[in-house]
Design an enzyme around this catalytic site. Sequence first.
Site, PDB file in Angstrom:
ATOM      1  N   HIS A 122       0.736  -1.176  -0.076  1.00 56.10           N
ATOM      2  CA  HIS A 122       0.049   0.005  -0.024  1.00 56.10           C
ATOM      3  C   HIS A 122       0.919   1.273  -0.079  1.00 56.10           C
ATOM      4  O   HIS A 122       0.993   1.830  -0.993  1.00 56.10           O
ATOM      5  CB  HIS A 122      -0.943  -0.002   1.062  1.00 56.10           C
ATOM      6  N   HIS A 150      -3.043  -0.650 -12.225  1.00 57.19           N
ATOM      7  CA  HIS A 150      -3.834  -0.152 -10.889  1.00 57.19           C
ATOM      8  C   HIS A 150      -4.909  -1.173 -10.957  1.00 57.19           C
ATOM      9  O   HIS A 150      -5.355  -1.719 -12.022  1.00 57.19           O
ATOM     10  CB  HIS A 150      -4.088   1.259 -11.096  1.00 57.19           C
ATOM     11  N   ASP A 176       2.196   6.006  -8.020  1.00 57.44           N
ATOM     12  CA  ASP A 176       3.740   5.453  -7.464  1.00 57.44           C
ATOM     13  C   ASP A 176       4.773   5.804  -8.262  1.00 57.44           C
ATOM     14  O   ASP A 176       6.070   5.890  -8.106  1.00 57.44           O
ATOM     15  CB  ASP A 176       3.414   4.301  -6.925  1.00 57.44           C
TER      16      ASP A 176
END
EC number: 2.3.3.16
Length: 512
Positions: A288, A327, A383
């Site tokens: 996460h 994702h 990210d």
Amino acid sequence: MSSNSQEDNNKTTEKKNTLTVIDNRTGKSYEIPINHETVKSIDFRAIKEQSIDFGTMIYDPGYYNTAVCKSQITYIDGDRGILEYRGYPIEQLAEKSSFLEVSYLLIYGDLPSKEQSNLWNTKIMNHTFIHENLISMMKSFRYDAHPMGMLISSLSAMSTFYPEANPALAGVDIYKNKQLMNKQIFRILGKLPTIAACAYRHRIGRPYNDPSNTLSYTENFLYMLDRLSESNYKPHPVLTRALDKLFIIHADHELNCSTATMRQIASTLVDPYTACAGSAGALYGPLHGGANEAVLRMLEAIGTIENIPKFIEQVKQKKQRLMGFGHRVYKSYDPRAKILKTVTMEIFALLGKNPLMQIATELERLALSDSYFIERQLYPNVDFYSGIIYKSMGFPTDMFPVLFSIPRAAGWLAHWVEELADPELRIFRPRQIYMGRRNMNYVPMDARQVQQHNSGEKLSSFSSGFDRRRDVSEELFNFEDGAIPKTATGSKSQLSASIEQSFGEKISPQSH
């Protein structure tokens, strides 16, 4: 006649917002309502083979396709790459708004007026100082304590400083008082950057800085991180604005793992400090809050632009993982990644280029021109760029999850407020499918048979130096009668001689 036929046809083709389920075990048919493209799992309980059965459950590991709440906070269209907070596109908010204004929007549902904004900012910034006892607790951590561990512990400890905010102590209905609810929101949003800055300063062995309430939210955070002894230190506005954009795009993202954790914990009516600590604990997990660090490790392992084609081929052959692409929700380019790509250029214009950025840019170009990744809908996510930005701004990687937690607290609190106002609020209680044994009879210890296939694994662990010394000593000495037995490692005299040589003294059974 034709009119009647037309009516019959209309009835036949009339659209119904229901799902028809036929149970082939019994031949029974069930009609389940569909609302907002969802069906209620509890409706499936009516499907039973026998009347005494519990009923049918929905099996969904990880809640991959399960909605557990109705929300008005964040809208995501993963196929089209759309992210909206309360209906406002993330692109507009990142460009025109500020983190505190976005926090107000998430929590209260509307953009604030000028008067509301001024009051909101003042309330938050007036709660940036933390209790001296909390500072003492933070100073008691090891010098190398992970900043995220310090943040989680401090958040949890804050619940003990405000007993009036704890429903377990002050009553389950206390948050019907909106002023009390607002007070905790001010405290959490105000104090989190201070706790984070103290954790950072703790790691580098420098004294903690007091907040400066004359600065903006992100400006004050950078001030607490970097101020030395200057009385007028002020962070560079480009860095302040970049961090503000990062905070905005990380403020909420619907029911991600940590936000789902917030809702689950808060459903017990626990205080918001404990709930936020649990949410931060979920975010601490490498799947996460640690994904951007994994991207950096990947880019560092690639090393140079020349190595990218080889790396891409290894990804296709399942020999490497392409971090920062793909994702669970987005099947197109993550809108947050587009914003961060621009922020990256702004940071590099100020601080100079980072070699990893050149690798990242070329990796993205080659991947997005390759049918292998296009067909699999693998596009850069948030990210992919956030870690590069944080590293370029001088943040160590162990601060990355902390930098994620500060803004995400706004989203956690928005969901907390929404959940407590939900008339359908019930304590979370997922079901399981039991696959274990049943109807076992207790067997006395002396009559039990050891299961050889796992007997050595259940209690195994890594041995510390203490354990190894104790194990050797227990083999060597018989503390009951003073005898030194022979062991697999040698005779009494050999072991005694070895120990005597190491410690320079005679060993007797009583010397322990």
